[in-house]
Write a protein that holds these residues in place. Structure first.
Motif, PDB file in Angstrom:
ATOM      1  N   VAL A 148      58.743  84.431  60.799  1.00  0.00           N
ATOM      2  CA  VAL A 148      58.603  83.735  62.073  1.00  0.00           C
ATOM      3  C   VAL A 148      57.778  82.463  61.967  1.00  0.00           C
ATOM      4  CG1 VAL A 148      56.521  84.975  62.813  1.00  0.00           C
ATOM      5  CG2 VAL A 148      58.147  84.117  64.540  1.00  0.00           C
ATOM      6  N   VAL A 149      56.936  82.360  60.934  1.00  0.00           N
ATOM      7  CA  VAL A 149      56.118  81.155  60.782  1.00  0.00           C
ATOM      8  C   VAL A 149      56.676  80.194  59.742  1.00  0.00           C
ATOM      9  CG1 VAL A 149      53.999  82.269  61.578  1.00  0.00           C
ATOM     10  CG2 VAL A 149      54.571  82.312  59.141  1.00  0.00           C
ATOM     11  N   SER A 150      57.840  80.516  59.209  1.00  0.00           N
ATOM     12  CA  SER A 150      58.537  79.600  58.311  1.00  0.00           C
ATOM     13  C   SER A 150      60.022  79.668  58.672  1.00  0.00           C
ATOM     14  CB  SER A 150      58.322  79.992  56.840  1.00  0.00           C
ATOM     15  OG  SER A 150      58.974  79.068  55.990  1.00  0.00           O
ATOM     16  N   SER A 151      60.305  79.191  59.873  1.00  0.00           N
ATOM     17  CA  SER A 151      61.626  79.391  60.467  1.00  0.00           C
ATOM     18  C   SER A 151      62.236  78.062  60.894  1.00  0.00           C
ATOM     19  CB  SER A 151      61.501  80.310  61.689  1.00  0.00           C
ATOM     20  OG  SER A 151      60.823  79.640  62.741  1.00  0.00           O
ATOM     21  N   ASN A 152      63.401  78.168  61.487  1.00  0.00           N
ATOM     22  CA  ASN A 152      64.058  76.983  62.024  1.00  0.00           C
ATOM     23  C   ASN A 152      63.212  76.313  63.092  1.00  0.00           C
ATOM     24  OD1 ASN A 152      66.407  75.204  62.576  1.00  0.00           O
ATOM     25  ND2 ASN A 152      66.469  76.316  64.513  1.00  0.00           N
ATOM     26  N   TRP A 153      62.385  77.087  63.789  1.00  0.00           N
ATOM     27  CA  TRP A 153      61.534  76.503  64.821  1.00  0.00           C
ATOM     28  C   TRP A 153      60.558  75.491  64.230  1.00  0.00           C
ATOM     29  CZ3 TRP A 153      61.786  76.150  69.882  1.00  0.00           C
ATOM     30  CH2 TRP A 153      60.661  75.700  70.583  1.00  0.00           C
ATOM     31  N   GLN A 154      59.894  75.856  63.125  1.00  0.00           N
ATOM     32  CA  GLN A 154      58.982  74.923  62.467  1.00  0.00           C
ATOM     33  C   GLN A 154      59.758  73.741  61.870  1.00  0.00           C
ATOM     34  OE1 GLN A 154      58.707  78.376  61.783  1.00  0.00           O
ATOM     35  NE2 GLN A 154      57.057  78.574  63.274  1.00  0.00           N
ATOM     36  N   TYR A 155      60.936  74.026  61.350  1.00  0.00           N
ATOM     37  CA  TYR A 155      61.784  72.964  60.798  1.00  0.00           C
ATOM     38  C   TYR A 155      62.158  71.970  61.898  1.00  0.00           C
ATOM     39  CZ  TYR A 155      65.857  70.900  58.408  1.00  0.00           C
ATOM     40  OH  TYR A 155      66.757  70.034  57.844  1.00  0.00           O
ATOM     41  N   MET A 156      62.481  72.480  63.081  1.00  0.00           N
ATOM     42  CA  MET A 156      62.911  71.637  64.195  1.00  0.00           C
ATOM     43  C   MET A 156      61.758  70.816  64.764  1.00  0.00           C
ATOM     44  SD  MET A 156      64.413  72.910  67.873  1.00  0.00           S
ATOM     45  CE  MET A 156      62.797  73.273  68.569  1.00  0.00           C
ATOM     46  N   THR A 157      60.591  71.452  64.950  1.00  0.00           N
ATOM     47  CA  THR A 157      59.472  70.791  65.618  1.00  0.00           C
ATOM     48  C   THR A 157      58.592  69.993  64.665  1.00  0.00           C
ATOM     49  OG1 THR A 157      58.038  72.732  65.369  1.00  0.00           O
ATOM     50  CG2 THR A 157      59.395  72.601  67.373  1.00  0.00           C
ATOM     51  N   GLY A 158      58.627  70.328  63.373  1.00  0.00           N
ATOM     52  CA  GLY A 158      57.745  69.677  62.419  1.00  0.00           C
ATOM     53  C   GLY A 158      56.314  70.159  62.514  1.00  0.00           C
ATOM     54  N   LYS A 159      56.097  71.266  63.242  1.00  0.00           N
ATOM     55  CA  LYS A 159      54.752  71.830  63.403  1.00  0.00           C
ATOM     56  C   LYS A 159      54.666  73.181  62.714  1.00  0.00           C
ATOM     57  CE  LYS A 159      54.776  71.711  67.920  1.00  0.00           C
ATOM     58  NZ  LYS A 159      54.323  71.783  69.325  1.00  0.00           N
ATOM     59  N   SER A 160      53.447  73.667  62.529  1.00  0.00           N
ATOM     60  CA  SER A 160      53.265  74.973  61.893  1.00  0.00           C
ATOM     61  C   SER A 160      53.192  76.105  62.911  1.00  0.00           C
ATOM     62  CB  SER A 160      51.976  74.968  61.050  1.00  0.00           C
ATOM     63  OG  SER A 160      50.841  74.702  61.874  1.00  0.00           O
ATOM     64  N   SER A 161      53.050  75.764  64.184  1.00  0.00           N
ATOM     65  CA  SER A 161      52.932  76.790  65.217  1.00  0.00           C
ATOM     66  C   SER A 161      54.264  77.492  65.439  1.00  0.00           C
ATOM     67  CB  SER A 161      52.449  76.161  66.526  1.00  0.00           C
ATOM     68  OG  SER A 161      53.236  75.038  66.872  1.00  0.00           O
ATOM     69  N   PHE A 164      56.452  81.242  70.083  1.00  0.00           N
ATOM     70  CA  PHE A 164      55.680  81.770  71.211  1.00  0.00           C
ATOM     71  C   PHE A 164      54.357  81.040  71.395  1.00  0.00           C
ATOM     72  CE2 PHE A 164      58.380  85.640  70.658  1.00  0.00           C
ATOM     73  CZ  PHE A 164      58.953  85.596  71.919  1.00  0.00           C
ATOM     74  N   GLU A 165      53.776  80.542  70.319  1.00  0.00           N
ATOM     75  CA  GLU A 165      52.568  79.729  70.447  1.00  0.00           C
ATOM     76  C   GLU A 165      52.867  78.446  71.213  1.00  0.00           C
ATOM     77  OE1 GLU A 165      49.952  80.857  66.468  1.00  0.00           O
ATOM     78  OE2 GLU A 165      51.608  79.426  66.302  1.00  0.00           O
ATOM     79  N   ASP A 166      53.977  77.829  70.893  1.00  0.00           N
ATOM     80  CA  ASP A 166      54.347  76.590  71.585  1.00  0.00           C
ATOM     81  C   ASP A 166      54.694  76.845  73.045  1.00  0.00           C
ATOM     82  OD1 ASP A 166      53.907  75.051  69.371  1.00  0.00           O
ATOM     83  OD2 ASP A 166      55.995  74.983  68.732  1.00  0.00           O
TER      84      ASP A 166
END
Length: 374
Positions: A148-161, A164-166
């Protein structure tokens, strides 16, 4: 007029041979092509104030130009947007450049949560995460994502959060997300008391104890559904749990009490009749699901307490497109997944629990897994 079952049956029976010409096939394919344009048109019309002003003046059939005047917009722009959504039958064309409202328009104006589906949820979640998913998977060797902390979400946002944190720290995104979940539950899903016999919970409950603990319950829409079905539930016996960021501004309402709680920590409420989770565990990979489930038995009373997990189950044959879409969605933002019955059974066993029954109805997309201490 065809019944809903007949319509669904016709759609499910479509094959390449169903189309006699290439132009017929393209017409069907266009229904996928138009989705992005339709959502963009809806969002534009919402922001311009068209729907609200239209209903305010009575919702009578009106020309696009007249509606544009109401909000001081350019006529040709509004006309183009109205043409697009009328083609999807969200409004009704009753004459040249003249349109009538529909129940969809009325609900869009009367339900404050509904427009959020086309706001931050549309811009920063639904569209964005699918745009980057193929590139994320390709750059990671087409492996099945589970972190969950190395996912498409981090890839998309460029952030490490994490996702659900975002959501928790971005007020606009949080409100849109909560509204979207509320609308999905309200308009698309069968109420859980229609899937599971909640009378059995109420009739067998201890009057001085917790009746239902809704873990990760968001704004409490599922407890509200229970309360509507069981208005005589003891005061405060329906306990809404979620992380503090999600529960901001939430106050006890009626029989529902509010308790900040992280379900990765041991359950705080002892001896409840039911510990309920709706679309919570599909947000996590298997190790995290087991961890969440293991945090509940220590609070359960043998022979009395139940765990109810309300989720979409993937059929091993001919799975529902609604469930497979959900599967790819949770992959895209959380590196998580939907599961088959066998996969769920394995997870419950590893957490020291035993599945009693999986409750299903023909109408409901989601099932309810009933479990107890092993």
């Amino acid at each position: 007029m065809a019944s809903p079952d007949q319509l669904v049956g016709s759609l499910e029976s479509l094959t390449p041979e169903s189309f006699t010409t290439e132009s017929e096939r393209v017409r069907a394919w266009e229904q996928n092509w138009v989705n992005g344009a339709t959502n963009a048109s809806i969002k534009t019309l919402i922001d311009a104030g068209i729907f609200a002003k239209w209903i305010k003046i009575g919702g009578r059939p009106a020309k696009a130009g007249n509606l544009a005047e109401l909000v001081n917009a350019v006529e040709i722009l509004i006309k183009r947007m109205m043409r697009q959504i009328s083609g999807q039958h969200l409004i009704v064309e009753v004459g040249e450049d003249k349109y009538a409202t529909t129940p969809w328009v009325e609900k869009l104006v009367s339900d404050p949560a509904f427009p959020s589906m086309y706001g931050e949820f549309y811009k920063n979640l639904n569209v964005a995460m699918f745009r980057t998913l193929p590139y994320f998977l390709g750059e990671n060797g087409f492996k099945n994502p589970t972190d969950v902390v190395s996912s498409n979400w981090q890839y998309m946002t460029g952030k490490s959060s994490s996702f659900f944190e975002d959501v928790g720290t971005n007020a606009e995104l949080r409100n849109s997300f909560n509204d979207a979940i509320k609308c999905h539950s309200k308009y698309n899903l069968t109420p859980w008391p229609d899937v599971f016999p909640t009378d059995s919970l109420a009739q067998g409950a201890k009057p001085d104890g917790a009746l239902v603990v809704d873990m990760g319950g968001g704004k409490g829409h599922d407890l509200t559904k229970f309360n509507v079905r069981h208005p005589d539930a003891p005061q405060g016996s329906l306990i809404l749990q979620d992380v503090p960021d999600i529960l901001k501004d939430m106050k006890p309402v009626g029989h529902i009490s509010v308790q900040p709680h992280d379900f990765f920590q041991p359950q705080l409420v002892k001896g409840a009749r039911a510990y309920f989770m709706h679309n919570v565990l599909h947000d996590w990979a298997d190790p995290e699901v087991i961890q969440v489930l293991k945090n509940i038995p220590g609070a359960m009373e043998t022979g009395y307490s139940l765990i109810l997990v309300h989720e979409s189950l993937i059929s091993t044959l001919n799975p529902s497109p609604l469930v497979t879409v959900s599967d790819i969605t949770v992959m895209a933002c959380l590196s998580a997944k939907e599961r088959t019955e066998k996969e769920w059974d394995k997870l419950f066993q590893e957490a020291g629990l035993r599945i009693i029954k999986i409750w299903k109805t023909v109408e409901a997309v989601e099932s309810i897994i009933e479990a107890e201490l092993a």
